[in-house]
Write a protein that holds these residues in place. Structure first.
Motif, PDB file in Angstrom:
ATOM      1  N   ALA A  12     -17.989  64.768 -10.398  1.00 38.89           N
ATOM      2  CA  ALA A  12     -19.301  64.116 -10.418  1.00 38.89           C
ATOM      3  C   ALA A  12     -20.405  65.146 -10.636  1.00 38.89           C
ATOM      4  CB  ALA A  12     -19.530  63.361  -9.107  1.00 38.89           C
ATOM      5  N   GLN A  13     -20.283  66.280  -9.985  1.00 41.00           N
ATOM      6  CA  GLN A  13     -21.293  67.321 -10.133  1.00 41.00           C
ATOM      7  C   GLN A  13     -21.278  67.913 -11.541  1.00 41.00           C
ATOM      8  OE1 GLN A  13     -21.135  70.269  -7.055  1.00 41.00           O
ATOM      9  NE2 GLN A  13     -23.057  71.255  -7.678  1.00 41.00           N
ATOM     10  N   LEU A  68     -19.780  75.163 -16.235  1.00 41.40           N
ATOM     11  CA  LEU A  68     -18.581  75.891 -16.632  1.00 41.40           C
ATOM     12  C   LEU A  68     -17.897  76.518 -15.421  1.00 41.40           C
ATOM     13  CD1 LEU A  68     -16.884  76.728 -19.095  1.00 41.40           C
ATOM     14  CD2 LEU A  68     -18.263  78.810 -19.218  1.00 41.40           C
ATOM     15  N   ARG A  69     -18.688  77.060 -14.509  1.00 39.73           N
ATOM     16  CA  ARG A  69     -18.125  77.657 -13.293  1.00 39.73           C
ATOM     17  C   ARG A  69     -17.334  76.613 -12.497  1.00 39.73           C
ATOM     18  NH1 ARG A  69     -20.140  77.312  -8.462  1.00 39.73           N
ATOM     19  NH2 ARG A  69     -22.207  76.733  -9.261  1.00 39.73           N
ATOM     20  N   LEU A  70     -17.909  75.433 -12.317  1.00 40.89           N
ATOM     21  CA  LEU A  70     -17.220  74.381 -11.577  1.00 40.89           C
ATOM     22  C   LEU A  70     -15.986  73.887 -12.326  1.00 40.89           C
ATOM     23  CD1 LEU A  70     -20.220  72.250 -10.251  1.00 40.89           C
ATOM     24  CD2 LEU A  70     -18.703  73.736  -8.925  1.00 40.89           C
ATOM     25  N   ALA A  71     -16.082  73.822 -13.657  1.00 41.09           N
ATOM     26  CA  ALA A  71     -14.955  73.353 -14.459  1.00 41.09           C
ATOM     27  C   ALA A  71     -13.765  74.298 -14.331  1.00 41.09           C
ATOM     28  CB  ALA A  71     -15.372  73.214 -15.922  1.00 41.09           C
ATOM     29  N   PHE A  72     -14.028  75.618 -14.318  1.00 43.44           N
ATOM     30  CA  PHE A  72     -12.951  76.582 -14.150  1.00 43.44           C
ATOM     31  C   PHE A  72     -12.389  76.526 -12.727  1.00 43.44           C
ATOM     32  CE2 PHE A  72     -14.251  78.868 -18.079  1.00 43.44           C
ATOM     33  CZ  PHE A  72     -12.985  79.052 -18.615  1.00 43.44           C
ATOM     34  N   GLN A  73     -13.268  76.382 -11.746  1.00 41.16           N
ATOM     35  CA  GLN A  73     -12.811  76.333 -10.352  1.00 41.16           C
ATOM     36  C   GLN A  73     -11.890  75.145 -10.105  1.00 41.16           C
ATOM     37  OE1 GLN A  73     -16.351  76.365  -7.935  1.00 41.16           O
ATOM     38  NE2 GLN A  73     -16.666  78.585  -8.150  1.00 41.16           N
ATOM     39  N   SER A  74     -12.177  74.029 -10.755  1.00 40.29           N
ATOM     40  CA  SER A  74     -11.377  72.816 -10.577  1.00 40.29           C
ATOM     41  C   SER A  74     -10.291  72.665 -11.636  1.00 40.29           C
ATOM     42  CB  SER A  74     -12.282  71.583 -10.595  1.00 40.29           C
ATOM     43  OG  SER A  74     -12.998  71.502 -11.814  1.00 40.29           O
ATOM     44  N   ASN A  75     -10.205  73.656 -12.555  1.00 36.67           N
ATOM     45  CA  ASN A  75      -9.216  73.630 -13.645  1.00 36.67           C
ATOM     46  C   ASN A  75      -9.296  72.341 -14.453  1.00 36.67           C
ATOM     47  OD1 ASN A  75      -7.158  74.842 -15.160  1.00 36.67           O
ATOM     48  ND2 ASN A  75      -5.557  73.770 -14.026  1.00 36.67           N
ATOM     49  N   ILE A 112     -14.080  71.979 -19.379  1.00 39.60           N
ATOM     50  CA  ILE A 112     -14.235  73.334 -19.932  1.00 39.60           C
ATOM     51  C   ILE A 112     -14.508  73.257 -21.430  1.00 39.60           C
ATOM     52  CG2 ILE A 112     -13.029  75.498 -20.431  1.00 39.60           C
ATOM     53  CD1 ILE A 112     -11.507  75.085 -17.768  1.00 39.60           C
ATOM     54  N   THR A 113     -13.705  72.457 -22.136  1.00 44.15           N
ATOM     55  CA  THR A 113     -13.862  72.329 -23.585  1.00 44.15           C
ATOM     56  C   THR A 113     -15.227  71.770 -23.943  1.00 44.15           C
ATOM     57  OG1 THR A 113     -11.480  71.938 -23.801  1.00 44.15           O
ATOM     58  CG2 THR A 113     -12.868  71.326 -25.670  1.00 44.15           C
ATOM     59  N   TYR A 114     -15.614  70.711 -23.267  1.00 43.13           N
ATOM     60  CA  TYR A 114     -16.888  70.065 -23.563  1.00 43.13           C
ATOM     61  C   TYR A 114     -18.054  71.004 -23.278  1.00 43.13           C
ATOM     62  CZ  TYR A 114     -20.523  66.475 -23.606  1.00 43.13           C
ATOM     63  OH  TYR A 114     -21.644  65.743 -23.891  1.00 43.13           O
ATOM     64  N   THR A 115     -17.952  71.755 -22.186  1.00 36.77           N
ATOM     65  CA  THR A 115     -19.034  72.675 -21.825  1.00 36.77           C
ATOM     66  C   THR A 115     -19.127  73.821 -22.821  1.00 36.77           C
ATOM     67  OG1 THR A 115     -18.639  72.140 -19.494  1.00 36.77           O
ATOM     68  CG2 THR A 115     -20.011  74.065 -19.964  1.00 36.77           C
TER      69      THR A 115
END
Length: 367
Positions: free
Chosen positions: A86-87, A115-122, A127-130
């Motif tokens: 959600a974030q 991007l940081r949150l996307a990597f943290q949550s895998n 990641i791709t969209y960001t």
């Protein structure tokens, strides 16, 4: 949830690339501006640059889509699967809105957080969209080396998840990479990129003709054709700036045919392509043919109240001047000047005034 960048933003990115890429502009700015932009002086003078890739894929619904994006950006993401996603969604929506509002610094901060949150949550889709949004933002800002690396990272993720090289999303990224190489004067890479996009799409279209009815929607097929038109358009601009007007002409003719067949003769992009094709003919000294296309482009631009009508008229006047129709050219320039002043387009105003000054005292030869 996660998709690559929307068409409306994509068109803006390619327009930005056209403005920033030295030598990618389809027409010549006269005088000192041309030299500053490193545009070849060998082409016929007096023609103004229209916005490249003005309206490929444009549809009335896009205004509604952008309005919806703005509304969504203020609503949060209550329907997301979990708090982290959600974030991420909220950050991406805010970033996209900031890009639309021309607030690049704010958008960059939001994207780095996403991007940081996307990597943290895998979250690979996030990641791709960001990465895609970050690449396009760098593209807009003229940070070409950074944009190149980010586009390549986006492509790696997409291919890694099974997307084929012929997918339209991959072609769009490849087109942006080719535009970056063109802006950097990396001719070999630029031409290879354009050739890959065009040949891949042409082969794809041929295969689609053999598919059974109903396998692909008409809209999907039309989008592939329009993407081919966009690639032809971009390549033609580069060829024209590289003093290859005859090759550019062939590309423009194909792009114009696609735009006319799918979007219609009165579509804004069709008008731009007519003007572009006239420019390529004019650069070869084929002034009568150039005049025929530019005359039709100006008629259509009047009918549809084209946003760049003053520039189309200025280009028509330039072609008339090349045909030594000085009296007619002066009249058209005067109309173009009034319209440019109403638009507050200072670059066009200055250019047209210089052209009028050059016409002072000249008259059309007696037939």
């Amino acid at each position: 949830m996660y998709r690559l960048l929307g068409r409306s933003l994509g068109r803006g990115l390619l327009r930005a690339a056209g403005r920033r890429a030295r030598g990618c502009c389809p027409r010549l700015l006269p005088g000192p501006e041309a030299e500053a932009a490193s545009v070849p002086r060998a082409r016929a003078p007096g023609l103004l640059p229209l916005l490249a890739v003005l309206a490929w894929f444009s549809k009335p619904a896009e205004t509604e889509e952008e309005a919806a994006e703005q509304r969504e950006a203020t609503l949060g993401a209550e329907d997301a699967k979990d708090g982290t996603e959600a974030q991420i969604i909220w950050l991406l929506k805010r970033a996209k809105l900031s890009i639309m509002k021309d607030e690049p610094e704010e958008a960059e901060l939001l994207l780095h957080d996403a991007l940081r949150l996307a990597f943290q949550s895998n979250n690979k889709k996030a990641i791709t969209y960001t990465y895609d949004l970050m690449a396009n933002l760098a593209f807009i800002r003229g940070q070409l080396e950074n944009a190149e690396q980010l586009f390549k990272a986006t492509m790696r993720y997409l291919l890694g998840e099974g997307m084929k090289q012929e997918d339209n999303a991959i072609i769009e990224i490849s087109l942006k990479l080719a535009s970056i190489y063109a802006a950097q004067n990396r001719q070999e890479f630029a031409l290879a990129g354009y050739e890959f996009c065009i040949s891949t799409l042409e082969e794809k279209i041929e295969r689609e003709k053999e598919l059974a009815e109903g396998v692909m929607s008409g809209e999907e097929k039309a989008n592939t054709h329009l993407l081919l038109g966009m690639c032809l358009d971009a390549c033609a601009r580069y060829l024209l700036s590289s003093k290859q007007p005859s090759q550019a002409q062939k590309m423009y003719e194909k792009a114009l045919q696609i735009s006319e067949e799918i979007q219609g003769e009165r579509h804004p992009q069709t008008v731009v392509l007519m003007s572009d094709l006239a420019t390529a003919l004019d650069a070869q000294g084929r002034f009568d043919e150039a005049h025929a296309y530019m005359q039709r482009a100006s008629e259509l631009a009047r009918e549809v109240d084209h946003p760049e009508l003053h520039m189309v008229l200025s280009n028509l006047a330039a072609v008339l001047m090349h045909r030594e129709r000085h009296t007619q050219a002066k009249e058209i320039y005067q109309e173009a000047l009034k319209r440019a002043e109403l638009k507050k387009d200072e670059v066009s105003v200055q250019h047209i005034r210089e052209e009028l000054a050059g016409l002072s005292g000249k008259s059309s030869p007696v037939p």
